[in-house]
Structures are given as structure tokens and as C-alpha cells.
Design an enzyme around this catalytic site. Sequence first.
Site, mmCIF file in Angstrom:
data_model
loop_
_atom_site.group_PDB
_atom_site.id
_atom_site.type_symbol
_atom_site.label_atom_id
_atom_site.label_comp_id
_atom_site.label_asym_id
_atom_site.label_seq_id
_atom_site.Cartn_x
_atom_site.Cartn_y
_atom_site.Cartn_z
ATOM 1 N N GLU A 61 31.763 41.827 35.369
ATOM 2 C CA GLU A 61 32.592 41.522 33.913
ATOM 3 C C GLU A 61 32.359 39.798 34.042
ATOM 4 O O GLU A 61 33.290 39.071 34.716
ATOM 5 C CB GLU A 61 33.755 42.188 34.850
ATOM 6 C CG GLU A 61 34.513 41.944 33.597
ATOM 7 C CD GLU A 61 35.959 43.127 34.524
ATOM 8 O OE1 GLU A 61 35.667 44.007 34.522
ATOM 9 O OE2 GLU A 61 37.129 42.904 33.196
ATOM 10 N N CYS A 86 36.179 32.762 32.490
ATOM 11 C CA CYS A 86 36.153 33.681 34.325
ATOM 12 C C CYS A 86 34.447 34.223 34.603
ATOM 13 O O CYS A 86 35.203 35.125 34.084
ATOM 14 C CB CYS A 86 37.456 34.779 33.933
ATOM 15 S SG CYS A 86 37.542 35.207 35.186
ATOM 16 N N CYS A 143 33.503 43.862 46.293
ATOM 17 C CA CYS A 143 34.526 42.589 47.328
ATOM 18 C C CYS A 143 34.652 43.249 48.270
ATOM 19 O O CYS A 143 34.989 44.530 48.511
ATOM 20 C CB CYS A 143 35.251 41.765 46.168
ATOM 21 S SG CYS A 143 36.282 40.770 47.112
ATOM 22 N N CYS A 148 42.091 43.485 48.998
ATOM 23 C CA CYS A 148 43.233 43.481 48.299
ATOM 24 C C CYS A 148 44.035 44.459 47.846
ATOM 25 O O CYS A 148 43.648 44.816 46.998
ATOM 26 C CB CYS A 148 43.383 41.702 47.318
ATOM 27 S SG CYS A 148 42.895 39.861 48.144
ATOM 28 N N CYS A 204 43.752 45.063 43.251
ATOM 29 C CA CYS A 204 42.592 44.723 43.266
ATOM 30 C C CYS A 204 41.866 45.459 42.608
ATOM 31 O O CYS A 204 41.092 46.723 43.907
ATOM 32 C CB CYS A 204 42.435 43.354 44.015
ATOM 33 S SG CYS A 204 40.800 42.270 43.043
ATOM 34 N N CYS A 220 41.542 42.489 35.195
ATOM 35 C CA CYS A 220 40.846 42.078 36.192
ATOM 36 C C CYS A 220 39.753 43.332 36.403
ATOM 37 O O CYS A 220 40.575 44.063 37.577
ATOM 38 C CB CYS A 220 41.543 41.438 36.992
ATOM 39 S SG CYS A 220 42.777 40.144 37.267
HETATM 40 N N1 SAH Z 1 39.300 36.442 46.017
HETATM 41 C C1 SAH Z 1 39.286 34.940 44.523
HETATM 42 C C2 SAH Z 1 39.207 34.712 42.898
HETATM 43 C C3 SAH Z 1 39.520 36.789 42.354
HETATM 44 S S1 SAH Z 1 40.976 36.815 42.007
HETATM 45 C C4 SAH Z 1 40.917 35.083 45.469
HETATM 46 O O1 SAH Z 1 41.337 36.414 46.080
HETATM 47 O O2 SAH Z 1 41.919 34.552 44.492
HETATM 48 C C5 SAH Z 1 41.332 36.275 41.254
HETATM 49 C C6 SAH Z 1 43.074 36.458 41.266
HETATM 50 O O3 SAH Z 1 43.718 37.060 41.016
HETATM 51 C C7 SAH Z 1 43.420 35.937 42.986
HETATM 52 O O4 SAH Z 1 44.706 35.798 42.709
HETATM 53 C C8 SAH Z 1 43.743 37.680 43.210
HETATM 54 O O5 SAH Z 1 44.869 38.063 44.018
HETATM 55 C C9 SAH Z 1 44.833 38.252 41.954
HETATM 56 N N2 SAH Z 1 44.264 39.464 40.904
HETATM 57 C C10 SAH Z 1 43.797 39.919 41.246
HETATM 58 N N3 SAH Z 1 43.802 41.774 40.574
HETATM 59 C C11 SAH Z 1 45.208 41.148 40.078
HETATM 60 C C12 SAH Z 1 45.941 41.988 39.595
HETATM 61 N N4 SAH Z 1 45.842 43.990 39.460
HETATM 62 N N5 SAH Z 1 47.299 41.702 39.659
HETATM 63 C C13 SAH Z 1 47.492 39.999 38.930
HETATM 64 N N6 SAH Z 1 46.788 39.517 40.264
HETATM 65 C C14 SAH Z 1 45.419 40.278 40.445
#
Ligand code: SAH
Length: 348
Positions: free
Chosen positions: A92, A105, A112, A116, A119, A333
Site C-alpha cells: 500500500e 508515503c 511487518c 505494535c 497497527c 495505515c
Molecule cells: N515501522 C515504522 C514505520 C511504519 S508506521 C514505525 O514504527 O515508525 C508509521 C507510524 O504510524 C508509526 O508511528 C506507527 O506507530 C503509526 N501507526 C501505526 N498504526 C497506527 C494507527 N492505527 N493509528 C495511529 N498511528 C499508527
Amino acid sequence: MSMTDLKSMTIEELKDWMVQIGEKPFRAKQVYSWMHEHLAASWEEMTNIPKSLKEKTGDYPITALKVVDEQVSALDGTRKYLFGLEDGNVIESVLMRYRHGNSVCISSQVGCRMGCRFCASTLGGLTRNLKPSEMLDQIYRIQSITGERVSNVVVMGTGEPLDNYENLLRFIHILTGEGGLNISQRNVTVSTCGLVPRMYDLAEEQLQITLALSLHAPNDEKRRELMPVARRYSMQEILDACRNYFDKTGRRITFEYSLVAGVNDSEEDARELTEKIRGMNCHVNLIPVNPIKERSYVRSTRAAVDNFKNKLEKCGINVTIRREMGSDIDGACGQLRKSYIDRTESEK
Ligand code: SAH
């Protein structure tokens, strides 16, 4: 990386390759320019390349992503793309239109493995790393389709870029180097969940990119609940690595902080965060969390977000609240890809 992936090669490597197949080195410059400046998606498009050379290239297709789905926001013109890779995987990418220019982006991995909790991109684990060419082509396809110049690139889509370190560096060099799109390194942001050893490595690369660090919590205890990677590296270690990045590069760090109601958005959380980062050359980006259906996390109220912001600002910290883009098209995202995979799985 397989050395037959021509779009992932530097100009020097492409020159060597040309010589190996019995061609003149100057052809490398032409082919490189077709791929990275004119964004050609096939050999056929390269009109000044002789037939005799093209005939040798049958085994070396030009990496080009296929559009599987495209969604356009009626609210702000944001476009989300689902691209198909050669091996059938999908990724994506998002185009966001700002007053200061177009920002793309991109994803850095298929899936991944960081896990987290909030996410969507990590729910199915990691499938594989993206090649430099596959990272580049997300930008190339979007610029070709829209006919609009991309001026900013954020590596904030699916994947942990520092978990795909070598390919990420190659991607940055080709993207920002001469003979390609030549995007300024200052307009490239790489976001990481905090892989400390790689953050130190990155500080030594003499790049002018922005490093964004996903913090999301004011202390280790809370961070570990949201981000499994926090069990490996403490906040202290991460903040030290951020300070080192600033010392080595002079680039201000961005901290990303996704606000989850009742989890990390209280006044006490803001106070604790302030204590940790006060005095650092940084900027905090607050992101009201995008709820995903697989988890029960709830977005903070507008009042809680504003309150959190005010608390930080009172202590002299630069803060912005991330403006939500394209909220009418397939949510947060990683959700476009996730909903596509869920859909195709259920059709099997
Ligand atoms: N792996 C990297 C980049 C990808 S995510 C990282 O962790 O930074 C990009 C950003 O979006 C990160 O700060 C991540 O924590 C955040 N993110 C992911 N899912 C999210 C969600 N559902 N709501 C808000 N932020 C989110």
C-alpha cells in the site's frame, strides 16, 4: 538483492552490468535515466536504446508495480494505492496533497514483524523485505499516474524500514542522487519503532534525512504494552540514540506519539513525556490513533488531544497534531491492504 534487478542498481553497477553483457558503458546512463528520471516501466518505452541491446534483456525485466486498486478521497484529494508485486504480494502507498507539495508515503516491507498492538500492518507478520526498486517504484508509479511531481517522501507505510536497512539505504541514494528524481534528502523522512543499533548506523551515513521515532508512550512500562520492541530497547537507550542522531547529522528528531484514550493521553503522561524529552532538539507529532477492528483501542477525544498538546507547548516543546488525510477512503495505515487480503482470502 539479486543483481539482475536493474532498477535497484546504482549507475556504477549498471555500467559494470552493461560491460558484462558486451555493451558500451554509456548505455548505462541512458537506461538509468529511462528508469529513474523518465520512470519507464518497460524496455519498450526506452526509444533510444538499440534493438540489439533490448534483445539481450529478455531475462532482465524492468521492475514495475501494477495498480490493483486506487481510491481517491473526495475530501482532500488523497489517493491510496494498492500495488501488486511480481510474486503476487500486495503493498500500500498513499499520495497526500499539501500546500507545500505532494508527499508520498511508501511501504518498506510486505507486512511487518514488530507487532505494535494498534497497527494493522503487523497483524499478518512479515512476508518479506521490499527491494529498493519496489520502494522506488511506488513513487514512480504515483508520479506517472497523476502527472504531478512528488516532492516529499515518507517511509511510514507498512514495514519497519530499519529492519530492511541495506535496501533502505540504496533506495535513499537512488531517490536523492543525481540522474533520478533528485528529491532533496531534507524532504525524506524515515520512521522507526526504535531499532537502536540501526539508528546509530544511520547516524554515520552522512544523510540529511529526517528521522522520525515512534515513541507512543512516556515510560517503558506503557511503551512495552503497546510495542513489543520496547522490551528489547529501553526509552533511555532510544533517546540516547536520538541525541546521537542529532549530534551527528544536525537534523531535528520527530517524535510520533499516537494518542490512545485512557492509555497514554493523560496529563500525567504529558508531564512524564515532557521530562524525558525536554531540551532535545525535537518536534512532537501527535496522532489520534486510528482504531482497527482487531483491537479495542479507542481514539482520544479532541479535548484530550488539545490538552496534551498544550501541556507540551507550555514546556517549550514544538508540537503538531497530525492532520488526518483521506479519512473517507479505507481508514488507517495498512487497512487498504488488510481489507484486500481479507477479501481475497474469504473468496478462496
Ligand atoms: N515501522 C515504522 C514505520 C511504519 S508506521 C514505525 O514504527 O515508525 C508509521 C507510524 O504510524 C508509526 O508511528 C506507527 O506507530 C503509526 N501507526 C501505526 N498504526 C497506527 C494507527 N492505527 N493509528 C495511529 N498511528 C499508527
